[in-house]
Each structure stands twice: as structure tokens, then as C-alpha cells.
Design a protein around this motif. Structure first.
Motif, PDB file in Angstrom:
ATOM      1  N   VAL A   1      50.980 106.599 -37.601  1.00  0.00           N
ATOM      2  CA  VAL A   1      51.156 104.844 -37.410  1.00  0.00           C
ATOM      3  C   VAL A   1      50.637 104.421 -37.015  1.00  0.00           C
ATOM      4  CG1 VAL A   1      53.434 103.797 -37.096  1.00  0.00           C
ATOM      5  CG2 VAL A   1      53.525 106.053 -38.097  1.00  0.00           C
TER       6      VAL A   1
ATOM      7  N   THR B   1      58.769 100.174 -51.396  1.00  0.00           N
ATOM      8  CA  THR B   1      57.138 100.715 -50.486  1.00  0.00           C
ATOM      9  C   THR B   1      56.264 100.519 -51.146  1.00  0.00           C
ATOM     10  OG1 THR B   1      58.146 102.462 -49.569  1.00  0.00           O
ATOM     11  CG2 THR B   1      55.682 101.951 -49.196  1.00  0.00           C
TER      12      THR B   1
ATOM     13  N   GLN C   1      52.407 112.033 -35.427  1.00  0.00           N
ATOM     14  CA  GLN C   1      52.604 111.386 -36.518  1.00  0.00           C
ATOM     15  C   GLN C   1      52.643 110.272 -35.571  1.00  0.00           C
ATOM     16  OE1 GLN C   1      56.694 111.791 -35.926  1.00  0.00           O
ATOM     17  NE2 GLN C   1      57.682 110.231 -37.110  1.00  0.00           N
TER      18      GLN C   1
ATOM     19  N   PHE D   1      56.375 102.693 -43.046  1.00  0.00           N
ATOM     20  CA  PHE D   1      56.238 104.386 -42.517  1.00  0.00           C
ATOM     21  C   PHE D   1      57.119 104.394 -40.465  1.00  0.00           C
ATOM     22  CE2 PHE D   1      52.070 106.132 -44.559  1.00  0.00           C
ATOM     23  CZ  PHE D   1      53.589 106.274 -46.115  1.00  0.00           C
TER      24      PHE D   1
ATOM     25  N   ARG E   1      60.118 114.300 -43.588  1.00  0.00           N
ATOM     26  CA  ARG E   1      60.612 113.127 -44.153  1.00  0.00           C
ATOM     27  C   ARG E   1      59.532 113.120 -42.944  1.00  0.00           C
ATOM     28  NH1 ARG E   1      64.469 110.282 -40.326  1.00  0.00           N
ATOM     29  NH2 ARG E   1      63.651 111.215 -39.168  1.00  0.00           N
ATOM     30  N   ASP E   2      59.160 112.938 -42.266  1.00  0.00           N
ATOM     31  CA  ASP E   2      57.814 113.417 -41.001  1.00  0.00           C
ATOM     32  C   ASP E   2      57.696 113.751 -40.946  1.00  0.00           C
ATOM     33  OD1 ASP E   2      60.433 111.776 -39.376  1.00  0.00           O
ATOM     34  OD2 ASP E   2      60.693 112.939 -37.778  1.00  0.00           O
TER      35      ASP E   2
ATOM     36  N   SER F   1      49.950 109.216 -44.153  1.00  0.00           N
ATOM     37  CA  SER F   1      49.122 108.509 -43.245  1.00  0.00           C
ATOM     38  C   SER F   1      47.257 109.041 -43.668  1.00  0.00           C
ATOM     39  CB  SER F   1      49.519 108.600 -42.001  1.00  0.00           C
ATOM     40  OG  SER F   1      51.340 108.081 -41.669  1.00  0.00           O
TER      41      SER F   1
ATOM     42  N   THR G   1      56.222 114.479 -44.018  1.00  0.00           N
ATOM     43  CA  THR G   1      55.244 112.956 -45.101  1.00  0.00           C
ATOM     44  C   THR G   1      54.162 111.903 -44.670  1.00  0.00           C
ATOM     45  OG1 THR G   1      57.381 113.930 -46.670  1.00  0.00           O
ATOM     46  CG2 THR G   1      56.061 112.439 -47.359  1.00  0.00           C
ATOM     47  N   ILE G   2      55.175 111.516 -43.644  1.00  0.00           N
ATOM     48  CA  ILE G   2      54.806 110.316 -43.217  1.00  0.00           C
ATOM     49  C   ILE G   2      53.478 110.959 -42.561  1.00  0.00           C
ATOM     50  CG2 ILE G   2      55.119 108.937 -41.532  1.00  0.00           C
ATOM     51  CD1 ILE G   2      57.440 108.552 -41.216  1.00  0.00           C
TER      52      ILE G   2
END
Length: 331
Positions: free
Chosen positions: A53, A104, A49, A247, A181-182, A189, A184-185
Motif C-alpha cells: 500500500v 475504485t 501487505q 486499498f 481481500r488482503d 498492488s 487481493t490487495i
């Protein structure tokens, strides 16, 4: 044997085989808890993760360097501007408080516009006047300080969070857990990075970007509009930096210097993957993110960036051009 290709997999296998040793005082009962394997897998997932980012933000920086040979120290501030812009539209008391998805999109547009404005209003005129690369590099440092302190004045020093997706129940996926949430990030990405890769390989502008990055003079003599290509790269770099900033702020918190704190890891990922290579920036960023998170199994979290940079040094000693970089003859 290509040692650099075996180094990272060997480290991962070692981390999976060995868990962090835990000392237990005599006479105390063992308390059930995560095993060493579970902790290692969880750290690996956290590293993926974090690396995603870094990769989102580093790709644009790598493309700018590849096409202009400019080391842009202000790129971290584009990350901060993206996060802060999304916060203004989503959670600021004086803002419209729109949904985070719409905020966003607006932040990405703002990041692209700022990147294009910097190119058209600052660096293109300076290059036309024959300003040297070292002078341009110094100017990026000044631009970074200017943008960072403008954000400080407008945003303040207090950490903030977005209104949505802040507190979520983690999903247990076997030995690891992750919030929606994580997850999805990570998913978004990866999709964006794949989109950038397809753009570079399958579109005319992507081919032009690769041609300019490979040999600017030859690309210009072949009829490619280098000025247009450089502008597109700045727009793309600003958009990706802003998206990565959102993100990063969503995964942690939004601060006035968040992009500056991430900048060193962006440079580390780019250098590790190979200077000027977008694919190298992606690979190097994931390696940096994984090493930084996995190192916290044994060492204090304050040292995680130091261990990531140590791996950078080791890989460059073995392969000076980086993982996906090309050898260049000097002189």
C-alpha cells in the motif's frame, strides 16, 4: 561489502529464527498457540501487505519529485480523496451505492484529474512566474491543509468502511493466514507496480519520464516536451495515490486524515529507496512496511512507525543516497 544489501535479509532471518519470548506463570499449563516462527511469518506477510500500500502511494510522489524536484506535502490528501471518492460511490447514504470495483475505477479517475488540475491550475503557472522551490514547497503544505479540511467538512470525523469485503473468513496457508481481500490487495498492488515498471522501461513516455528525471535541461534540448511529461506524471501520481487510498481504506478504515498519517511513511520509503527513483520508492516502501509490522512482535503497535524510521536512519548512515539512489557531487 555492501552492508545495506545484507541488512534487511539478516533482519528477516533473525526474526524467523527467534520468536518473541512469552513468559508463563509457574504452575500454569501451556496453552497451544502460534509458535514464534508462525508469528514472525504472519508479521512478515502483514508487512508485505502494508508495504504494498505504501509503495502504490509513494511511487507517484517519487516521480513528481524526480521530474520537478518538488516535495509535495499535499500528496497524502490525494490518497484520502481516492478513498473518500470510492466510499461516496460505494457506501454513502446519498450516493449511488455502486460495486466497489466500479467505485475504485471512478476514484482512480478522480485522483488523476485532481493531480492534473493541481499541476495545470497551480504549479505550472507558478513555475512560469519563476517561483522558487522552497516557495512551492510551502504552497504544498497550504494545499494539504486546504484539501484535508475540505474532506473533513464533507466526510466528517467518523471512521467509515466500504459495503463490500469488510468481514471475511481468513484462509490458512500453512503457518500464516490471510483473508481473500488482503491477498487481493497484495496481488493487485504488485501487478500495478510491475505495470509502472514496464511503462517506465518499455514505452516512449516512460523513457521521457526517466530522461526528465535524470537531466531536465538535457531532455528539453533533446526535443522532449517536458511540460507534457510533467503533466503525465501528475496524472499518474494522482491515479496511483487514489488507488492506494482505496486499498488502505479497504484494509483498515476510511478517515479524513488517513493520507496525512501515511505521508510520513511514504517519504520514509522514498528516502530509503533513493530520492527520485521510482524503483527505489518501491523497494524502500516494502522495507518500511515490513519493519513496521515485524516490530510489533516485541514492541507496542504505537511504536511501529518509530522503528521503521530508525531503520531508515541506520541505512542512510551506511548509504546516504539510499538503497537504489545514485551518489551526487555537491558543489
Amino acid at each position: 561489502m555492501r552492508v545495506h544489501r545484507l541488512l534487511v535479509p539478516a533482519l528477516v532471518v533473525l526474526l524467523l529464527a527467534l520468536g518473541p519470548a512469552e513468559a508463563m506463570a509457574p504452575g500454569t499449563e501451556a496453552v497451544p498457540g502460534p509458535s514464534g516462527l508462525s508469528k514472525a511469518l504472519q508479521a512478515l506477510l502483514n508487512g508485505v501487505q502494508f508495504g504494498s500500500v505504501i509503495a502504490i502511494t509513494a511511487v507517484g510522489l517519487s516521480l513528481v519529485f524526480g521530474t520537478t524536484r518538488l516535495i509535495n506535502f499535499a500528496h497524502g490528501e490525494l490518497v484520502t480523496v481516492g478513498a473518500v471518492t470510492a466510499f461516496f460511490f460505494n457506501a454513502s447514504a446519498g450516493g449511488p451505492r455502486w460495486p466497489l470495483i466500479l467505485s475504485t475505477v471512478l476514484a482512480v479517475i478522480a485522483g488523476a484529474l485532481l493531480g492534473g488540475l493541481i499541476e495545470l491550475g497551480l504549479f505550472r503557472p507558478l513555475r512560469a512566474r519563476g517561483t522558487s522551490l522552497i516557495s512551492l514547497f510551502i504552497i504544498t503544505i497550504g494545499l494539504s491543509l486546504l484539501l484535508r479540511h475540505l474532506v473533513l467538512i464533507l466526510f466528517g470525523t467518523s471512521p467509515r468502511s466500504y459495503r463490500e469485503y469488510d468481514l471475511q473468513r481468513a484462509w490458512n496457508l500453512g503457518p500464516v493466514s490471510i483473508t481473500p481481500r488482503d491477498l487481493t490487495i497484495i496481488g493487485l498492488s504488485v501487478l500495478v507496480l510491475l505495470g509502472v515498471a514496464l511503462m517506465l522501461q518499455k514505452t516512449r513516455i516512460g523513457t521521457a519520464i526517466r530522461a526528465v528525471a535524470s537531466n531536465r535541461d538535457l531532455a528539453e534540448s533533446s526535443g522532449i516536451d517536458v511540460r507534457r511529461v510533467v503533466l503525465v506524471v501528475w496524472l499518474l501520481g494522482g491515479a496511483l495515490a487514489a488507488l492506494g487510498g482505496v486499498f488502505f481504506g479497504l484494509a483498515e478504515v476510511i478517515t479524513w486524515d488517513m493520507g496525512f498519517r501515511l505521508l510520513l511513511l511514504m517519504f520514509a520509503g522514498i528516502i530509503l529507496g533513493g530520492l527520485g527513483s521510482a524503483y527505489g520508492a518501491m523497494v524502500g516502501s516494502f522495507v518500511i512496511g515490513i519493519v513496521a509490522q515485524v516490530s510489533t512482535l516485541w514492541f507496542p503497535i504505537d511504536l511501529q512507525n518509530a522503528w521503521a524510521l530508525l531503520v531508515l536512519i541506520v541505512v542512510l548512515l551506511i548509504r546516504p543516497q539510499g538503497i537504489l539512489g545514485r551518489r551526487e557531487r555537491v558543489g
